[in-house]
Design a protein around this motif. Structure first.
Motif, PDB file in Angstrom:
ATOM      1  N   THR A  11       0.838  -1.197   0.000  1.00  0.00           N
ATOM      2  CA  THR A  11       0.000   0.000   0.000  1.00  0.00           C
ATOM      3  C   THR A  11       0.873   1.246   0.000  1.00  0.00           C
ATOM      4  N   ARG A 109      -2.260  -0.976  -3.531  1.00  0.00           N
ATOM      5  CA  ARG A 109      -3.388  -0.251  -2.947  1.00  0.00           C
ATOM      6  C   ARG A 109      -2.985   1.205  -2.737  1.00  0.00           C
ATOM      7  N   THR A 167       3.077  -0.476   4.498  1.00  0.00           N
ATOM      8  CA  THR A 167       2.446   0.728   3.968  1.00  0.00           C
ATOM      9  C   THR A 167       3.465   1.860   3.903  1.00  0.00           C
TER      10      THR A 167
END
Length: 208
Positions: A11, A109, A167
């Motif tokens: 992500t 993402r 992330t």
């Protein structure tokens, strides 16, 4: 754990202002105030504090009232700024639309986390269409929290079910990146698309 042992991120969490879209606070009233005049006003009226209050969810009408309490002319200037807010947005940051598109096509993402007034955020996607490619955005003015408060990162993590260790958080302000890193996010202090591309390539998310 060494860098080689770390899992590949899945992500990328983007700040918006001065990462995906340019922002110049002198723009809305450029037809009646020079940049120097605006900066003098901004210091006298403590515009950064007013702007942060708007980002935290205080209604714009109240922001204008706060400015006018100190000086009625300040209230007029702040009202003009918000009336023409779209002129503060200078367009997409060079190279970032391409990065967003390539990450999207790779199945990464894509999310957003921005300090921005809930009443003006609607202008952003029209000026920088790559913002519309993001799955969702946490807007500070909607949730009543502002970066670098760790609480807004915790809210973002929980809302989107993020694993901070996978992330990458991209922001132009070091204090915001440091706050994210303190919660386990992978931080990148944004200074341009080329540097971000290199970092993401080293993490296995993009080709160099």
């Amino acid at each position: 754990m060494t860098e080689l042992d770390r899992p590949t991120p899945t992500t990328v969490l983007f700040d918006l202002g001065n990462v995906l879209i340019g922002w110049d606070q002198t723009g809305p009233l450029a037809d009646r105030m020079s940049a120097e005049d605006w900066l003098s006003f901004a210091e006298a009226a403590d515009f950064p504090a007013l702007n942060t209050a708007a980002d935290s969810g205080v209604p714009i009408t109240e922001i204008i009232e706060r400015a006018a309490e100190a000086d009625p002319h300040h209230g007029e200037i702040v009202a003009g700024y918000y009336e023409h807010f779209e002129k503060s947005l200078t367009g997409p940051i060079d190279g970032m639309a391409e990065i967003v598109a390539q990450l999207r096509d790779s199945g990464i993402r894509l999310l957003g986390l921005s300090n921005w007034s809930a009443e003006t955020i609607h202008h952003a996607p029209a000026v920088a269409p790559a913002i519309s490619e993001l799955e969702d955005i946490v807007v500070s003015g909607r949730v009543g929290l502002v970066k670098p408060d760790p609480a807004i990162f915790e809210l973002t993590r929980d809302r989107f079910g993020l694993d901070p260790a996978r992330t990458v958080f991209v922001d132009d302000l070091p204090a915001n990146v440091e706050a994210a890193e303190s919660l386990g996010f992978i931080g990148h202090v944004f200074s341009g698309a080329a540097e971000l591309r290199t970092d993401l390539a080293e993490r296995g998310l993009l080709t160099p």
